[in-house]
Design an enzyme around this catalytic site. Structure first.
Site, PDB file in Angstrom:
ATOM      1  N   GLU A   1      -8.050  15.070 -33.195  1.00 44.69           N
ATOM      2  CA  GLU A   1      -8.921  14.285 -32.314  1.00 44.69           C
ATOM      3  C   GLU A   1      -9.102  12.903 -32.932  1.00 44.69           C
ATOM      4  O   GLU A   1      -9.546  12.773 -34.059  1.00 44.69           O
ATOM      5  CB  GLU A   1     -10.277  14.986 -32.127  1.00 44.69           C
ATOM      6  CG  GLU A   1     -11.277  14.204 -31.304  1.00 44.69           C
ATOM      7  CD  GLU A   1     -10.761  13.784 -29.931  1.00 44.69           C
ATOM      8  OE1 GLU A   1     -10.442  14.645 -29.107  1.00 44.69           O
ATOM      9  OE2 GLU A   1     -10.650  12.548 -29.690  1.00 44.69           O
TER      10      GLU A   1
ATOM     11  N   ALA B   1     -15.939   6.470  -2.918  1.00 45.27           N
ATOM     12  CA  ALA B   1     -17.001   7.463  -2.675  1.00 45.27           C
ATOM     13  C   ALA B   1     -16.471   8.859  -2.972  1.00 45.27           C
ATOM     14  O   ALA B   1     -16.638   9.793  -2.199  1.00 45.27           O
ATOM     15  CB  ALA B   1     -17.509   7.363  -1.239  1.00 45.27           C
TER      16      ALA B   1
ATOM     17  N   GLY C   1     -10.656   7.075  -9.012  1.00 47.33           N
ATOM     18  CA  GLY C   1      -9.784   8.116  -9.546  1.00 47.33           C
ATOM     19  C   GLY C   1      -9.493   7.941 -11.028  1.00 47.33           C
ATOM     20  O   GLY C   1      -9.847   6.932 -11.628  1.00 47.33           O
TER      21      GLY C   1
ATOM     22  N   ASP D   1      -6.877  17.670 -17.693  1.00 46.97           N
ATOM     23  CA  ASP D   1      -6.579  16.505 -16.841  1.00 46.97           C
ATOM     24  C   ASP D   1      -5.153  15.983 -17.015  1.00 46.97           C
ATOM     25  O   ASP D   1      -4.586  15.411 -16.083  1.00 46.97           O
ATOM     26  CB  ASP D   1      -7.554  15.359 -17.140  1.00 46.97           C
ATOM     27  CG  ASP D   1      -8.955  15.629 -16.612  1.00 46.97           C
ATOM     28  OD1 ASP D   1      -9.205  16.760 -16.146  1.00 46.97           O
ATOM     29  OD2 ASP D   1      -9.803  14.718 -16.666  1.00 46.97           O
TER      30      ASP D   1
ATOM     31  N   LEU E   1     -11.100  18.971 -13.756  1.00 50.31           N
ATOM     32  CA  LEU E   1     -12.444  19.504 -13.925  1.00 50.31           C
ATOM     33  C   LEU E   1     -12.531  20.123 -15.306  1.00 50.31           C
ATOM     34  O   LEU E   1     -11.594  20.803 -15.739  1.00 50.31           O
ATOM     35  CB  LEU E   1     -12.713  20.604 -12.885  1.00 50.31           C
ATOM     36  CG  LEU E   1     -12.721  20.187 -11.426  1.00 50.31           C
ATOM     37  CD1 LEU E   1     -12.609  21.400 -10.518  1.00 50.31           C
ATOM     38  CD2 LEU E   1     -13.985  19.403 -11.104  1.00 50.31           C
TER      39      LEU E   1
ATOM     40  N   HIS F   1     -36.451  37.899  -4.239  1.00 50.10           N
ATOM     41  CA  HIS F   1     -37.291  37.050  -3.397  1.00 50.10           C
ATOM     42  C   HIS F   1     -38.416  36.471  -4.243  1.00 50.10           C
ATOM     43  O   HIS F   1     -39.013  37.211  -5.026  1.00 50.10           O
ATOM     44  CB  HIS F   1     -37.885  37.861  -2.244  1.00 50.10           C
ATOM     45  CG  HIS F   1     -38.802  37.048  -1.388  1.00 50.10           C
ATOM     46  ND1 HIS F   1     -38.335  36.095  -0.507  1.00 50.10           N
ATOM     47  CD2 HIS F   1     -40.163  37.004  -1.325  1.00 50.10           C
ATOM     48  CE1 HIS F   1     -39.366  35.519   0.097  1.00 50.10           C
ATOM     49  NE2 HIS F   1     -40.483  36.047  -0.390  1.00 50.10           N
TER      50      HIS F   1
HETATM   51  P1  NAI Z   1     -11.840  10.636  -6.691  1.00 43.55           P
HETATM   52  O1  NAI Z   1     -10.383  10.786  -6.533  1.00 43.55           O
HETATM   53  O2  NAI Z   1     -12.758  11.785  -6.513  1.00 43.55           O
HETATM   54  O3  NAI Z   1     -12.367   9.492  -5.672  1.00 43.55           O
HETATM   55  C1  NAI Z   1     -11.841   8.183  -5.621  1.00 43.55           C
HETATM   56  C2  NAI Z   1     -12.164   7.563  -4.280  1.00 43.55           C
HETATM   57  O4  NAI Z   1     -11.818   6.173  -4.301  1.00 43.55           O
HETATM   58  C3  NAI Z   1     -11.378   8.198  -3.127  1.00 43.55           C
HETATM   59  O5  NAI Z   1     -12.267   8.678  -2.154  1.00 43.55           O
HETATM   60  C4  NAI Z   1     -10.496   7.029  -2.629  1.00 43.55           C
HETATM   61  O6  NAI Z   1     -10.293   7.080  -1.232  1.00 43.55           O
HETATM   62  C5  NAI Z   1     -11.316   5.802  -3.035  1.00 43.55           C
HETATM   63  N1  NAI Z   1     -10.515   4.566  -3.143  1.00 43.55           N
HETATM   64  C6  NAI Z   1      -9.321   4.411  -3.772  1.00 43.55           C
HETATM   65  N2  NAI Z   1      -8.880   3.130  -3.629  1.00 43.55           N
HETATM   66  C7  NAI Z   1      -9.813   2.451  -2.918  1.00 43.55           C
HETATM   67  C8  NAI Z   1      -9.932   1.087  -2.439  1.00 43.55           C
HETATM   68  N3  NAI Z   1      -9.018   0.158  -2.687  1.00 43.55           N
HETATM   69  N4  NAI Z   1     -11.051   0.747  -1.716  1.00 43.55           N
HETATM   70  C9  NAI Z   1     -11.992   1.673  -1.440  1.00 43.55           C
HETATM   71  N5  NAI Z   1     -11.920   2.964  -1.866  1.00 43.55           N
HETATM   72  C10 NAI Z   1     -10.859   3.357  -2.608  1.00 43.55           C
HETATM   73  O7  NAI Z   1     -12.033   9.956  -8.145  1.00 43.55           O
HETATM   74  P2  NAI Z   1     -13.318   9.741  -9.054  1.00 43.55           P
HETATM   75  O8  NAI Z   1     -14.579   9.855  -8.283  1.00 43.55           O
HETATM   76  O9  NAI Z   1     -13.046   8.460  -9.783  1.00 43.55           O
HETATM   77  O10 NAI Z   1     -13.266  10.964 -10.059  1.00 43.55           O
HETATM   78  C11 NAI Z   1     -12.144  11.160 -10.923  1.00 43.55           C
HETATM   79  C12 NAI Z   1     -11.939  12.612 -11.279  1.00 43.55           C
HETATM   80  O11 NAI Z   1     -12.989  13.082 -12.103  1.00 43.55           O
HETATM   81  C13 NAI Z   1     -11.876  13.516 -10.063  1.00 43.55           C
HETATM   82  O12 NAI Z   1     -10.771  14.363 -10.183  1.00 43.55           O
HETATM   83  C14 NAI Z   1     -13.163  14.296 -10.127  1.00 43.55           C
HETATM   84  O13 NAI Z   1     -13.010  15.621  -9.590  1.00 43.55           O
HETATM   85  C15 NAI Z   1     -13.493  14.306 -11.619  1.00 43.55           C
HETATM   86  N6  NAI Z   1     -14.941  14.385 -11.794  1.00 43.55           N
HETATM   87  C16 NAI Z   1     -15.588  15.547 -11.519  1.00 43.55           C
HETATM   88  C17 NAI Z   1     -16.963  15.633 -11.618  1.00 43.55           C
HETATM   89  C18 NAI Z   1     -17.638  16.920 -11.255  1.00 43.55           C
HETATM   90  O14 NAI Z   1     -16.962  17.931 -11.150  1.00 43.55           O
HETATM   91  N7  NAI Z   1     -18.945  16.935 -11.022  1.00 43.55           N
HETATM   92  C19 NAI Z   1     -17.767  14.484 -12.041  1.00 43.55           C
HETATM   93  C20 NAI Z   1     -16.998  13.298 -12.264  1.00 43.55           C
HETATM   94  C21 NAI Z   1     -15.629  13.266 -12.157  1.00 43.55           C
END
Ligand code: NAI
Length: 447
Positions: A31, A153, A253, A304, A311, A436
């Protein structure tokens, strides 16, 4: 003698190390930063501290303490007598050997790559502006941004929109797709977005960001702002629009952490999609071994970096499976049943396909719904906003999926994950006695 080398001590890497060590393997884990990876240091854990803090100031103060405590816990786990932790970057020399900058070399029969991912920045003009941050840097801010513009979003965008809006930032979200969180049932995703809108966040959906422009003093309409302003230019329904902000969160992303030295081991990868692996997360061997070829290790890629399911819990289970596989131990881990949660307020969570995905795949299904507003515990908690959607197979009633929106959605989905894993039906869920008053009673109320 080392049986297993693991590159990266995030949730995938360290869980695999501990599991292997407990089963008698000798492990060396590398690491170059802090143990615990993105999840513990700059992801899930600090974000959840923000979600549960009453104010921004409290969140900033508590996150360091929580992270350090958990990191200490991982260090203790890695002090197992069968584990050697090397605090350096490991690079492949060939398919059997890795080396570190201090000149040490290591070989083993098995190597696991668990190098994780990093934020992907949009390739647009202005991305290099000092006000554009990733989630990592946003968590390091010591001052609450007055105007926060979030691009994307997805999971990160929605979690930060929810938390910063609650702390008092003026939040604007710009999203390319028509709705947020495409993996979620669209009814639920829409309710969640509407709820954040009701609380004051602004959403521009179906909007593609084109440029980030630094504003000159005379262009700044807002004299109150102490920070230099930036303008986010985007296109929505053919119209050019702009939003001014003090900080811009890029949440578009993440990309797998691929290192050029992977090629030294004959590993094929795609910069965007990551290392391709088989169902046991083993990297296919590209060269046919013949007499005279050097020994090669079995190489695996988990978490990842293989781009399958980004995840933390997916990475952990992949690591455990790889160790079982190396030792010839059978396990019944179902990677096709992967629950996920979005820690917004209210929370959302899902397991299995959404109703739209079932429709698209022509899978016959029945849809059952229930609402939090009829649940005693939800009302007592003042958390009456929420719904459950269960999809079942039409004949036998086997549960196919659950998408939930509302307080403790992740816990409700976790319960249904157990039913799906065991192949249970809706009738069996309903026949199970639920305490409950609990939120989980919403599950037995679906009709
Ligand atoms: P994501 O892939 O979930 O969302 C990225 C969003 O950006 C998409 O909806 C896409 O349409 C939008 N986008 C891309 N280019 C764009 C543009 N030019 N203009 C406007 N919108 C645009 O990626 P995110 O939220 O960055 O997360 C990354 C990874 O980390 C994901 O795989 C997620 O599952 C993971 N993660 C999981 C968490 C959890 O399980 N609670 C918490 C945080 C991250």
């Amino acid at each position: 003698m080392t049986d297993l080398l693991i590159i990266g001590a995030g949730p995938g890497g360290y869980k695999a190390a501990v599991h292997a060590a407990n089963l008698g393997l000798h492990v060396t884990i590398f690491e170059e930063e802090h143990v615990g990876g993105t999840c513990l240091n700059v992801g899930c854990i600090p974000t959840k501290t923000y979600v549960h803090a009453a104010s921004f100031a409290e969140a900033v103060e508590r996150q360091q303490q929580v992270v350090e405590q958990l990191r200490g816990g991982v260090e203790t786990l890695l002090s197992h007598p069968n584990i050697t932790l090397v605090r350096e970057r490991a690079s492949f020399v060939d398919a059997h050997t890795v080396c570190t900058p201090s000149g040490q070399t290591f070989t083993a029969d098995n190597i696991i790559i668990a190098t994780g991912s990093s934020a992907k920045l949009l390739p647009i003009p202005g991305t290099d502006s000092s006000q554009v941050v990733t989630s990592t840097e946003l968590l390091q801010l010591r001052e609450l941004p007055r105007r926060l513009c979030i691009i994307g979003a997805g999971v990160i965008g929605m979690e930060f929109a929810s938390v910063f809006q609650r702390f008092g930032s003026e939040v604007t979200v710009i999203e390319y797709l028509k709705e947020c969180l495409p993996m979620l049932d669209s009814d639920i995703a829409k309710r969640l977005r509407k709820q954040l809108e009701k609380r004051g966040a602004t959403f521009y959906m179906g909007a593609g960001v084109k440029e980030i422009r630094q504003l000159k003093n005379e262009e700044i309409g807002d004299v109150e702002s102490s920070n230099p302003s930036v303008s986010v230019l985007f296109e929505q329904k053919g119209k050019e629009r702009a939003v001014e902000a003090d900080v811009i969160l890029m949440a578009t992303g993440r990309k797998p952490n691929i290192s050029p030295d992977f090629a030294n081991a004959g590993i094929s990868f795609d910069e965007r999609r990551g290392i391709s692996v088989n169902d046991d997360f083993e990297v296919p061997v590209s060269d046919g071994s013949s007499v005279g070829t050097p020994p090669r290790s079995r190489i695996f890629a988990i978490g990842d970096v293989n781009g399958r399911q980004m995840l933390a819990h997916a990475a952990e289970m992949q690591g455990i499976h790889v160790v079982n596989h190396i030792l010839g131990r059978e396990d019944g881990i179902r990677f096709d049943i992967m629950p996920a949660a979005i820690f917004t307020n209210p929370e959302a969570a899902c397991v299995g396909p959404s109703e739209e995905q079932l429709k698209e795949a022509d899978t016959p299904y029945e849809c059952h719904k229930a609402f939090y507003r009829a649940n005693g515990k939800a009302l007592a908690m003042n958390e009456s906003e929420g719904m459950v959607k269960l999809c079942t197979a039409p004949d036998e009633g086997r549960i196919l999926s659950a998408h939930v929106y509302g307080a403790h959605a992740a816990d409700l989905v976790q319960e249904v994950t157990a039913y799906i894993t065991l192949g249970a039906t809706l009738r069996q869920l309903r026949d199970t006695v639920h305490i409950h008053p609990t939120l989980s009673e919403v599950l037995i109320e679906v009709n």
